[in-house]
Design a protein around this motif. Structure first.
Motif, short mmCIF file in Angstrom:
data_model
loop_
_atom_site.label_atom_id
_atom_site.label_comp_id
_atom_site.label_asym_id
_atom_site.label_seq_id
_atom_site.Cartn_x
_atom_site.Cartn_y
_atom_site.Cartn_z
N ARG A 42 39.39 32.95 36.70
CA ARG A 42 38.73 33.78 37.73
C ARG A 42 39.74 34.71 38.39
O ARG A 42 39.40 35.82 38.79
N GLY A 43 41.00 34.25 38.51
CA GLY A 43 42.03 35.10 39.08
C GLY A 43 42.29 36.33 38.22
O GLY A 43 42.48 37.44 38.74
N GLU B 16 40.09 37.71 36.18
CA GLU B 16 38.92 38.58 36.33
C GLU B 16 39.03 39.42 37.60
O GLU B 16 38.79 40.64 37.59
N LYS B 17 39.45 38.80 38.69
CA LYS B 17 39.55 39.53 39.96
C LYS B 17 40.70 40.54 39.93
O LYS B 17 40.63 41.59 40.55
N THR B 18 41.78 40.21 39.20
CA THR B 18 42.89 41.15 39.07
C THR B 18 42.44 42.42 38.37
O THR B 18 42.75 43.55 38.79
N ASP C 146 39.42 43.45 38.27
CA ASP C 146 38.45 44.10 39.15
C ASP C 146 39.14 45.01 40.16
O ASP C 146 38.61 46.06 40.54
N LEU C 147 40.36 44.61 40.61
CA LEU C 147 41.10 45.44 41.56
C LEU C 147 41.47 46.79 40.95
O LEU C 147 41.56 47.79 41.64
N THR D 244 35.10 45.00 33.34
CA THR D 244 35.97 43.85 33.59
C THR D 244 35.47 42.64 32.82
O THR D 244 34.29 42.30 32.89
N SER E 150 34.58 38.86 32.02
CA SER E 150 34.26 37.73 32.88
C SER E 150 35.22 36.58 32.61
O SER E 150 35.84 36.50 31.55
#
Length: 414
Positions: A12-13, A15-17, A19-20, A29, A31
């Motif tokens: 999840r980290g 994925e969020k990176t 996303d930034l 992005t 999943s």
């Protein structure tokens, strides 16, 4: 994938990176579940990939455990040729990408006969090894010795890190002085953890393999005994000097009784570290033995009986080596891979050996575009799921979900 394997990010980290920075990418992005599946497929590809057949393999063998009854057996391989041409000339230890995964097995029982079977299976696929390196765990030791009965030319080498830790354990475990010291350290840590002196607390002691961690505890005590009071006063400026000195005296006076013993323990640790460093960087050979022996003669007031035990260990291991031959004598690379795997498994709801075990394979790979493409074209995630179901069976988390999702009476499930 490199963010997960090399940087230790969570799925999840990652994925969020992405996303930034989504404005910099034309693709969507990925999943976290897609990233997990990619890593599973590539790890399984490396595990299933046919390895080169050689007659100069060095096997590095060990077991790891998590929750449950299963144990993970890992057999790494590095060739004698690679060791002599690429590793030893650079005076460095083995790195993750220097080795290959030859076997990764989940075992409900680790009897010596079963370890022997796994070693035989790997030998039939990859070739008989010249050397096997492992600790002296009872099951592994028995399995290797049974294997040697059919392959008497194979050298079984006792890992130097475990050997040195065991020598320290034999020396200190029966010492009332040392046992009293570690109890005092544990008590001191509890007393300081919620005070302004918490930064002076002893290092936390490992519940297992604590003799691998002995150096930190001894160094802490010696540094504290030799720390100038002026420095301590500057580090705690909001406390009156008289009050500070009183607190220091109250919390650390007990250390003075161990000063002479600490010096002796530190020398023992330094001897073991010197031995480990020489063998890990230069390999195990007669020249290394001579360097260690000469180093011991230069020490003043050193523990002679302890040093003699070290020389006896080295003499025993050298008795299996031909003149002019240099062998590997450490399983550190495998211990490091286990450590990396446990960083991933610690995030799981249950610390059970599961599909994440494939991260050990991923850590040994040099991820290139060509390799990733080949792996994803060769292995489907269904293949990984079938393998995991066959090897691991139903997970603890799955069983728990089924148990606690069962409705009782007319109660509705949220």
């Amino acid at each position: 994938m490199q963010q997960v394997i090399e940087c230790g990010n969570s799925y999840r980290g990652v994925e969020k990176t992405f996303d930034l920075y989504k404005e910099l990418f034309t693709q969507e992005t990925p999943s976290f579940s897609s990233i997990r599946k990619w890593l599973g497929r590539i790890g399984f590809f490396e595990l299933a990939r046919k390895k080169e057949t050689r007659d100069d393999w060095i096997f590095i063998v060990d077991l790891t455990v998590e929750l449950g009854t299963e144990k993970g057996l890992v057999i790494l391989g590095v060739s004698q040729q690679k060791l002599e041409e690429e590793i030893l000339p650079l005076r460095r230890g083995l790195q993750h990408q220097d080795v290959q995964i030859l076997a990764l097995e989940i075992m409900r029982s680790t009897r010596g006969e079963l370890i022997q079977e796994k070693l035989t299976e790997v030998s039939l696929k990859c070739g008989c090894p010249r050397q096997i390196i492992a600790d002296h765990g009872s099951d592994i030791q028995k399995g290797i010795k049974l294997y040697q009965q059919n392959h008497p030319d194979v050298i079984y080498t006792y890992d130097v890190t475990h050997a040195m830790a065991l020598l320290l354990k034999h020396e200190l475990h029966s010492s009332d002085k040392y046992q009293s010291f570690i109890q005092q350290c544990s008590q001191c840590r509890k007393q300081l953890q919620q005070t302004e002196l918490s930064f002076l607390s002893p290092p936390s002691q490992r519940s297992q393999c604590r003799y691998f961690n002995l150096e930190k505890l001894v160094n802490w005590a010696l540094y504290l005994l030799n720390s100038p009071l002026d420095i301590l006063r500057d580090l705690i400026p909001n406390t009156e000097p008289d009050i500070l000195y009183s607190k220091l005296k109250e919390k650390f006076t007990w250390l003075a009784a161990y000063q002479d013993s600490l010096i002796n323990w530190k020398q023992m640790v330094q001897i073991t570290r010197f031995v480990e460093t020489q063998i890990k960087l230069c390999g195990l050979n007669q020249e290394t033995f001579s360097i260690i022996q000469q180093h011991l003669t230069t020490l003043v007031n050193y523990p002679e009986e302890f040093a003699q035990k070290i020389l006896s260990y080295l003499t025993q291991e050298l008795s299996f080596i031909q003149p002019g031959q240099t062998l590997l004598a450490t399983t550190d690379v495998l211990e490091s891979l286990f450590g990396k795997y446990k960083q991933f498994s610690s995030r799981s709801p249950f610390k059970q050996i599961g599909q994440m075990f494939l991260s050990i394979c991923l850590s040994t790979m040099n991820l290139t575009t060509t390799l990733v493409k080949e792996a994803l074209e060769t292995v489907r995630f269904l293949d990984v799921e079938d393998w995991a179901a066959q090897v691991f069976g139903q997970s603890m988390l799955s069983k728990r979900r089924i148990l606690f999702s069962v409705s009782t009476g007319d109660t509705e499930i949220a």
